[in-house]
Design a protein around this motif. Structure first.
Motif, PDB file in Angstrom:
ATOM      1  N   ARG A 109      36.492  44.686  32.117  1.00  0.00           N
ATOM      2  CA  ARG A 109      36.837  44.001  33.372  1.00  0.00           C
ATOM      3  C   ARG A 109      37.411  42.618  33.064  1.00  0.00           C
ATOM      4  NH1 ARG A 109      32.763  45.583  37.005  1.00  0.00           N
ATOM      5  NH2 ARG A 109      31.348  44.336  35.761  1.00  0.00           N
ATOM      6  N   GLU A 110      36.804  41.979  32.071  1.00  0.00           N
ATOM      7  CA  GLU A 110      37.246  40.646  31.669  1.00  0.00           C
ATOM      8  C   GLU A 110      38.674  40.679  31.122  1.00  0.00           C
ATOM      9  OE1 GLU A 110      35.249  37.852  28.699  1.00  0.00           O
ATOM     10  OE2 GLU A 110      33.647  38.506  30.046  1.00  0.00           O
TER      11      GLU A 110
ATOM     12  N   MET B  30      41.328  41.123  33.818  1.00  0.00           N
ATOM     13  CA  MET B  30      41.450  40.016  34.765  1.00  0.00           C
ATOM     14  C   MET B  30      42.794  39.297  34.584  1.00  0.00           C
ATOM     15  SD  MET B  30      38.121  37.635  35.177  1.00  0.00           S
ATOM     16  CE  MET B  30      38.778  36.374  34.099  1.00  0.00           C
TER      17      MET B  30
ATOM     18  N   ARG C 186      44.877  36.203  34.180  1.00  0.00           N
ATOM     19  CA  ARG C 186      44.591  34.840  33.735  1.00  0.00           C
ATOM     20  C   ARG C 186      45.868  34.018  33.815  1.00  0.00           C
ATOM     21  NH1 ARG C 186      39.796  35.031  30.518  1.00  0.00           N
ATOM     22  NH2 ARG C 186      39.284  37.185  30.136  1.00  0.00           N
TER      23      ARG C 186
END
Ligand code: ZN
Length: 183
Positions: free
Chosen positions: A37-38, A41, A43
């Protein structure tokens, strides 16, 4: 690269992909859900507009190199680049995602630069230019890709500086490319 992502990349390349593979794949995705999930993301860093430059590309110069030198000379550390014009020849790239390497296409004839877009950011502490290009020939057909080399016949460029935090490229193990480090 994080442990989970490395395991996912390895598993994605494993063969054959039978029912056993599918079960193991699902287990892996479930196990490293948070890590994934990170990675997925969006950014970004925030910038404001700096100086705007309009100029001519140097005749017989190398397109990417000339723009990188211009950015270094003027201290442009981040920004957007656009150019049009003509090249005598060019070398385009296509990134083979499986092999994680660039295929090169040599275009040994004069072409129009229909569109050349890219950016400038830092790599090894120096302004580094990344450009993509669409070229057209006498029949109007286009060739396009990542720009490795382009010998300028004539051309015009736009560099829009952006002021903000350091935007630095670092090697990305997963893709094999040097990507923006966004924390
Ligand atoms: Zn590229």
């Amino acid at each position: 690269m994080r442990r989970g992502i490395r395991a996912i990349v390895r598993m994605r390349e494993a063969a054959p992909r039978g029912p056993r593979w599918m079960r193991a794949w699902k287990r892996l995705l479930w196990r490293y859900e948070e890590e994934l999930r990170e990675v997925r993301m969006v950014r970004a860093k925030e910038f404001r507009l700096g100086r705007t430059f309009l100029g001519r590309l140097p005749e017989e110069g190398e397109l990417g190199q000339a723009l990188a030198e211009f950015c270094r000379e003027h201290g442009v550390q981040a920004g957007w680049i656009s150019a049009i014009g003509t090249v005598r020849r060019a070398v385009l790239g296509y990134f083979d995602q499986q092999a994680r390497t660039y295929l090169r296409l040599e275009v040994e004839k004069p072409m129009e630069i229909v569109s050349c877009q890219g950016n400038v950011s830092l790599k090894d502490g120096q302004p580094f230019v990344h450009l993509h290009i669409v070229l057209s020939g006498s029949d109007g057909q286009t060739l396009a890709g990542h720009l490795f080399e382009g010998t300028v016949f004539v051309g015009e460029f736009w560099v829009q500086e952006m002021i903000g935090p350091a935007l630095e490229r670092r090697p990305d193990e997963g893709s094999g490319l040097a990507l923006w480090d966004l924390g």
